[in-house]
Design a protein around this motif. Structure first.
Motif, PDB file in Angstrom:
ATOM      1  N   THR A 115      74.166   1.333   0.003  1.00 32.98           N
ATOM      2  CA  THR A 115      73.561   0.400  -0.956  1.00 32.98           C
ATOM      3  C   THR A 115      73.269  -0.904  -0.218  1.00 32.98           C
ATOM      4  O   THR A 115      74.026  -1.318   0.655  1.00 32.98           O
ATOM      5  CB  THR A 115      74.563   0.091  -2.093  1.00 32.98           C
ATOM      6  N   VAL A 116      72.161  -1.540  -0.617  1.00 35.21           N
ATOM      7  CA  VAL A 116      71.857  -2.875  -0.084  1.00 35.21           C
ATOM      8  C   VAL A 116      72.440  -3.869  -1.077  1.00 35.21           C
ATOM      9  O   VAL A 116      72.101  -3.845  -2.267  1.00 35.21           O
ATOM     10  CB  VAL A 116      70.335  -3.079   0.066  1.00 35.21           C
ATOM     11  N   ILE A 117      73.393  -4.689  -0.583  1.00 34.72           N
ATOM     12  CA  ILE A 117      74.056  -5.635  -1.500  1.00 34.72           C
ATOM     13  C   ILE A 117      73.931  -7.053  -0.943  1.00 34.72           C
ATOM     14  O   ILE A 117      73.733  -7.252   0.260  1.00 34.72           O
ATOM     15  CB  ILE A 117      75.547  -5.280  -1.687  1.00 34.72           C
ATOM     16  N   GLY A 118      74.002  -8.030  -1.857  1.00 32.37           N
ATOM     17  CA  GLY A 118      73.853  -9.435  -1.446  1.00 32.37           C
ATOM     18  C   GLY A 118      75.041 -10.265  -1.901  1.00 32.37           C
ATOM     19  O   GLY A 118      75.808  -9.852  -2.778  1.00 32.37           O
ATOM     20  N   LYS A 119      75.144 -11.448  -1.324  1.00 31.52           N
ATOM     21  CA  LYS A 119      76.221 -12.358  -1.727  1.00 31.52           C
ATOM     22  C   LYS A 119      75.992 -12.765  -3.185  1.00 31.52           C
ATOM     23  O   LYS A 119      74.822 -12.816  -3.636  1.00 31.52           O
ATOM     24  CB  LYS A 119      76.271 -13.577  -0.820  1.00 31.52           C
ATOM     25  N   PRO A 120      77.046 -13.066  -3.905  1.00 32.03           N
ATOM     26  CA  PRO A 120      76.885 -13.352  -5.337  1.00 32.03           C
ATOM     27  C   PRO A 120      75.934 -14.519  -5.618  1.00 32.03           C
ATOM     28  O   PRO A 120      75.223 -14.515  -6.605  1.00 32.03           O
ATOM     29  CB  PRO A 120      78.311 -13.659  -5.810  1.00 32.03           C
ATOM     30  N   GLN A 121      75.865 -15.495  -4.674  1.00 33.54           N
ATOM     31  CA  GLN A 121      75.018 -16.681  -4.920  1.00 33.54           C
ATOM     32  C   GLN A 121      73.523 -16.409  -4.694  1.00 33.54           C
ATOM     33  O   GLN A 121      72.688 -17.284  -4.926  1.00 33.54           O
ATOM     34  CB  GLN A 121      75.402 -17.820  -3.964  1.00 33.54           C
ATOM     35  N   ASN A 142      70.991 -13.806   6.900  1.00 33.42           N
ATOM     36  CA  ASN A 142      72.133 -13.302   7.683  1.00 33.42           C
ATOM     37  C   ASN A 142      72.541 -11.924   7.172  1.00 33.42           C
ATOM     38  O   ASN A 142      73.078 -11.802   6.074  1.00 33.42           O
ATOM     39  CB  ASN A 142      73.321 -14.263   7.563  1.00 33.42           C
ATOM     40  N   LEU A 143      72.236 -10.920   7.992  1.00 32.97           N
ATOM     41  CA  LEU A 143      72.526  -9.529   7.624  1.00 32.97           C
ATOM     42  C   LEU A 143      73.767  -9.077   8.387  1.00 32.97           C
ATOM     43  O   LEU A 143      73.759  -9.048   9.616  1.00 32.97           O
ATOM     44  CB  LEU A 143      71.311  -8.654   8.003  1.00 32.97           C
ATOM     45  N   GLY A 144      74.811  -8.738   7.661  1.00 35.80           N
ATOM     46  CA  GLY A 144      76.054  -8.300   8.306  1.00 35.80           C
ATOM     47  C   GLY A 144      75.959  -6.841   8.737  1.00 35.80           C
ATOM     48  O   GLY A 144      75.170  -6.071   8.202  1.00 35.80           O
ATOM     49  N   ASN A 145      76.737  -6.490   9.779  1.00 40.37           N
ATOM     50  CA  ASN A 145      76.900  -5.070  10.115  1.00 40.37           C
ATOM     51  C   ASN A 145      78.169  -4.910  10.929  1.00 40.37           C
ATOM     52  O   ASN A 145      78.894  -5.890  11.155  1.00 40.37           O
ATOM     53  CB  ASN A 145      75.666  -4.528  10.866  1.00 40.37           C
ATOM     54  N   GLY A 185      80.235 -15.583   0.678  1.00 43.46           N
ATOM     55  CA  GLY A 185      78.952 -16.261   0.854  1.00 43.46           C
ATOM     56  C   GLY A 185      78.626 -16.623   2.290  1.00 43.46           C
ATOM     57  O   GLY A 185      77.644 -17.306   2.583  1.00 43.46           O
ATOM     58  N   GLN A 186      79.456 -16.193   3.251  1.00 44.30           N
ATOM     59  CA  GLN A 186      79.172 -16.532   4.668  1.00 44.30           C
ATOM     60  C   GLN A 186      77.949 -15.759   5.196  1.00 44.30           C
ATOM     61  O   GLN A 186      77.284 -16.197   6.115  1.00 44.30           O
ATOM     62  CB  GLN A 186      80.380 -16.179   5.560  1.00 44.30           C
ATOM     63  N   ILE A 187      77.720 -14.563   4.645  1.00 45.37           N
ATOM     64  CA  ILE A 187      76.503 -13.842   5.036  1.00 45.37           C
ATOM     65  C   ILE A 187      75.729 -13.516   3.769  1.00 45.37           C
ATOM     66  O   ILE A 187      76.296 -13.554   2.673  1.00 45.37           O
ATOM     67  CB  ILE A 187      76.803 -12.528   5.830  1.00 45.37           C
ATOM     68  N   ASP A 188      74.437 -13.211   3.926  1.00 49.42           N
ATOM     69  CA  ASP A 188      73.580 -13.018   2.749  1.00 49.42           C
ATOM     70  C   ASP A 188      73.523 -11.569   2.275  1.00 49.42           C
ATOM     71  O   ASP A 188      73.509 -11.289   1.087  1.00 49.42           O
ATOM     72  CB  ASP A 188      72.133 -13.453   3.084  1.00 49.42           C
ATOM     73  N   LEU A 189      73.459 -10.657   3.260  1.00 46.42           N
ATOM     74  CA  LEU A 189      73.088  -9.279   2.927  1.00 46.42           C
ATOM     75  C   LEU A 189      73.907  -8.282   3.729  1.00 46.42           C
ATOM     76  O   LEU A 189      74.360  -8.597   4.846  1.00 46.42           O
ATOM     77  CB  LEU A 189      71.604  -9.118   3.327  1.00 46.42           C
ATOM     78  N   LEU A 190      74.072  -7.103   3.179  1.00 47.83           N
ATOM     79  CA  LEU A 190      74.809  -6.044   3.896  1.00 47.83           C
ATOM     80  C   LEU A 190      74.328  -4.699   3.372  1.00 47.83           C
ATOM     81  O   LEU A 190      74.154  -4.534   2.157  1.00 47.83           O
ATOM     82  CB  LEU A 190      76.319  -6.206   3.650  1.00 47.83           C
TER      83      LEU A 190
END
Ligand code: MLT
Length: 316
Positions: A115-121, A142-145, A185-190
């Motif tokens: 799933t593509v998920i984002g930070k709550p903000q 900022n895309l985490g991995n 909220g340190q990264i935007d997307l994962l």
């Protein structure tokens, strides 16, 4: 001599000795989860021997892979691997192992949607708005991995290539720490497996933008989540199969005993229930046979190779 000893020993395997499954990522992530659940289901068919998990994380899974590639080929050290590790070695200039030839394939375990998920903000309320936001902020997302070689990295590559978008990638030792930073909220997307994200989505702790399967998922918490395909990324599909490997040279009788135990585990109702609760599918087809699994891996390497090479993100 050694051959006889190995022979005799192979017949008695596991002879009450503990087996280690190396997980090349931090504890608490999807790879760790399936390893622990599988270990529990394999104990019985392995005469009750204990199976311990060794989280050898770092360098995008290559540390864990190298550890197993050079382990004694006696069946007591196994690797929990997945499609990310199998398809991204091409991104490394040099690796201390050859993914193709340094492992014996014991069989495929499961197939897990992402799933593509984002930070709550994150403001974007759906994938269309997310796509516009990413386009408006080139390089700023900022895309985490979990490093080059992780499934989250593979999904991120495919996403950037489909969106023709540049994102800043932030590598972690696994997607458990990545998701912790996303919640903060340190990264935007994962892009992460439903193993990790189902509970976060259900608890509405993250924004959910889509699933990476062509059909919507059956899991109650995810059934209303659109697929990326229906959200405009035609045919976007990436699911994470996991497999169990042993070092090259592990004696045939040991490989057979391990493969038999894997087959029993994949039919274990508890194991299946846990997997399905996490949105995963237990592979109960011919890919649990080592030769068929190897053939399938070669197809996956061919399938993802061109996109991965085009991304050209190289690691030393
Ligand atoms: C991955 O992205 O490969 C895995 O989700 C990493 C992990 O299991 O932590």
């Amino acid at each position: 001599g050694l051959a006889a000893a190995t022979g005799a020993h192979a017949q008695d395997f596991p002879a009450g000795k503990p087996i280690t499954i190396v997980v090349p990522f931090a504890a608490g992530g999807p790879t760790d989860r399936v390893a622990r659940d599988l270990a529990e289901a394999m104990r019985k068919p392995l005469d009750g021997t204990s199976i311990v998990i060794d989280n050898a994380a770092g360098a995008g899974s290559t540390i864990g892979n190298a550890k197993v590639a050079r382990a004694r080929p006696d069946g007591y050290t196994l690797l929990l691997t997945h499609v990310g590790m199998a398809t991204t070695p091409v991104l490394y200039r040099k690796l201390p192992y050859d993914y193709e030839t340094d492992f014996e394939y014991l069989g495929m375990i499961n197939d897990v949607p992402m799933t593509v998920i984002g930070k709550p903000q994150l403001e974007a309320g759906n994938f269309k708005e997310l796509r516009e936001w990413i386009a408006k902020n080139p390089g700023k997302t900022n895309l985490g991995n979990a490093g080059i070689g992780s499934a989250s990295h593979l999904c991120g590559l495919l996403l950037q290539s489909e969106l023709k978008a540049e994102m800043t990638t932030v590598p972690y030792k696994g997607t458990a720490p990545a998701i912790a930073d996303l919640l903060g909220g340190q990264i935007d997307l994962l892009c992460d497996q439903t193993t990790n994200t189902t509970s976060q989505i259900e608890a509405r702790k993250v924004k959910a933008y889509g699933v990476t399967t062509l059909k919507r998922l059956g899991t109650p918490a995810l059934k209303d989540l659109p697929t990326l395909d229906e959200s405009g990324l035609k045919n976007f599909q990436v699911t994470i199969w996991h497999g169990l490997y042993a070092p090259k040279g592990t004696p045939a009788p040991v490989l057979r005993k391990l493969n038999d135990a894997l087959k029993v585990a994949l039919k274990d109702p508890d194991f299946i229930r846990k997997e399905e609760g996490l949105g995963a599918v237990v592979v109960a087809d011919r890919r649990v046979e080592p030769a068929e699994h190897r053939k399938f891996v070669q197809q996956e390497v061919a399938r993802f190779g061109p996109v991965i090479k085009a991304a050209g993100v190289y690691a030393d």
